[in-house]
Design a protein around this motif. Structure first.
Motif, PDB file in Angstrom:
ATOM      1  N   SER A  39       0.851  -1.181   0.000  1.00  0.00           N
ATOM      2  CA  SER A  39       0.000   0.000   0.000  1.00  0.00           C
ATOM      3  C   SER A  39       0.886   1.230   0.000  1.00  0.00           C
ATOM      4  CB  SER A  39      -0.888  -0.005   1.247  1.00  0.00           C
ATOM      5  OG  SER A  39      -1.688   1.147   1.293  1.00  0.00           O
ATOM      6  N   LYS A  41       2.255   4.828   1.391  1.00  0.00           N
ATOM      7  CA  LYS A  41       2.432   5.394   2.728  1.00  0.00           C
ATOM      8  C   LYS A  41       1.387   6.464   3.011  1.00  0.00           C
ATOM      9  CE  LYS A  41       7.397   4.894   3.281  1.00  0.00           C
ATOM     10  NZ  LYS A  41       8.667   5.607   3.454  1.00  0.00           N
ATOM     11  N   THR A  43      -1.785   6.650   3.357  1.00  0.00           N
ATOM     12  CA  THR A  43      -2.980   6.745   2.529  1.00  0.00           C
ATOM     13  C   THR A  43      -4.192   6.225   3.291  1.00  0.00           C
ATOM     14  OG1 THR A  43      -2.664   4.537   1.588  1.00  0.00           O
ATOM     15  CG2 THR A  43      -1.646   6.380   0.415  1.00  0.00           C
ATOM     16  N   GLN A  45      -6.135   4.085   2.095  1.00  0.00           N
ATOM     17  CA  GLN A  45      -6.168   2.656   1.828  1.00  0.00           C
ATOM     18  C   GLN A  45      -5.311   1.895   2.839  1.00  0.00           C
ATOM     19  OE1 GLN A  45      -5.738   5.004  -0.550  1.00  0.00           O
ATOM     20  NE2 GLN A  45      -7.658   4.783  -1.635  1.00  0.00           N
ATOM     21  N   LEU A  46      -4.161   2.452   3.233  1.00  0.00           N
ATOM     22  CA  LEU A  46      -3.313   1.810   4.243  1.00  0.00           C
ATOM     23  C   LEU A  46      -4.052   1.744   5.572  1.00  0.00           C
ATOM     24  CD1 LEU A  46      -0.700   0.561   5.247  1.00  0.00           C
ATOM     25  CD2 LEU A  46       0.195   2.873   5.586  1.00  0.00           C
ATOM     26  N   LEU A  49      -6.573  -0.968   5.322  1.00  0.00           N
ATOM     27  CA  LEU A  49      -5.910  -2.269   5.355  1.00  0.00           C
ATOM     28  C   LEU A  49      -5.546  -2.638   6.785  1.00  0.00           C
ATOM     29  CD1 LEU A  49      -4.523  -4.724   4.070  1.00  0.00           C
ATOM     30  CD2 LEU A  49      -2.498  -3.274   3.737  1.00  0.00           C
ATOM     31  N   GLN A  50      -4.984  -1.701   7.534  1.00  0.00           N
ATOM     32  CA  GLN A  50      -4.597  -1.979   8.916  1.00  0.00           C
ATOM     33  C   GLN A  50      -5.811  -2.284   9.781  1.00  0.00           C
ATOM     34  OE1 GLN A  50      -2.404   1.662   9.423  1.00  0.00           O
ATOM     35  NE2 GLN A  50      -0.434   0.646   9.060  1.00  0.00           N
ATOM     36  N   ALA A  62       1.672  -5.756   6.180  1.00  0.00           N
ATOM     37  CA  ALA A  62       1.434  -4.520   5.430  1.00  0.00           C
ATOM     38  C   ALA A  62       2.769  -3.888   5.049  1.00  0.00           C
ATOM     39  CB  ALA A  62       0.597  -3.558   6.249  1.00  0.00           C
ATOM     40  N   ASN A  64       4.439  -0.802   2.833  1.00  0.00           N
ATOM     41  CA  ASN A  64       4.085   0.427   2.126  1.00  0.00           C
ATOM     42  C   ASN A  64       5.308   1.049   1.487  1.00  0.00           C
ATOM     43  OD1 ASN A  64       5.362   1.935   4.271  1.00  0.00           O
ATOM     44  ND2 ASN A  64       3.506   1.641   5.451  1.00  0.00           N
TER      45      ASN A  64
END
Length: 65
Positions: A39, A41, A43, A45-46, A49-50, A62, A64
């Motif tokens: 992913s 950094k 963002t 989306q990150l 995801l987390q 994960a 990035n």
């Protein structure tokens, strides 16, 4: 309203998973458990995801950039 012009939102907030063609190990979002997932950094989306990873039996790795 007469002094300002408004436009519709232009930001895209779609989240998608990309995988290698022919890879049948991922057929649903939960299948990423325990896998390395990339992913961008800092963002949204990150962050998603987390948050999703915390709900999985085995968290994702994960990564990035």
């Amino acid at each position: 309203m007469e002094r300002y012009r408004f436009s519709p939102p232009i930001a895209e907030a779609t989240v998608a998973l990309l995988k290698k063609a022919g890879d049948d190990s991922i057929t649903k979002p939960e299948d990423v458990a325990g896998k390395a997932v990339g992913s961008g950094k800092a963002t949204a989306q990150l962050a998603q995801l987390q948050e999703f990873s915390a709900k999985l039996p085995t968290p994702v790795d994960a990564r990035n950039s």
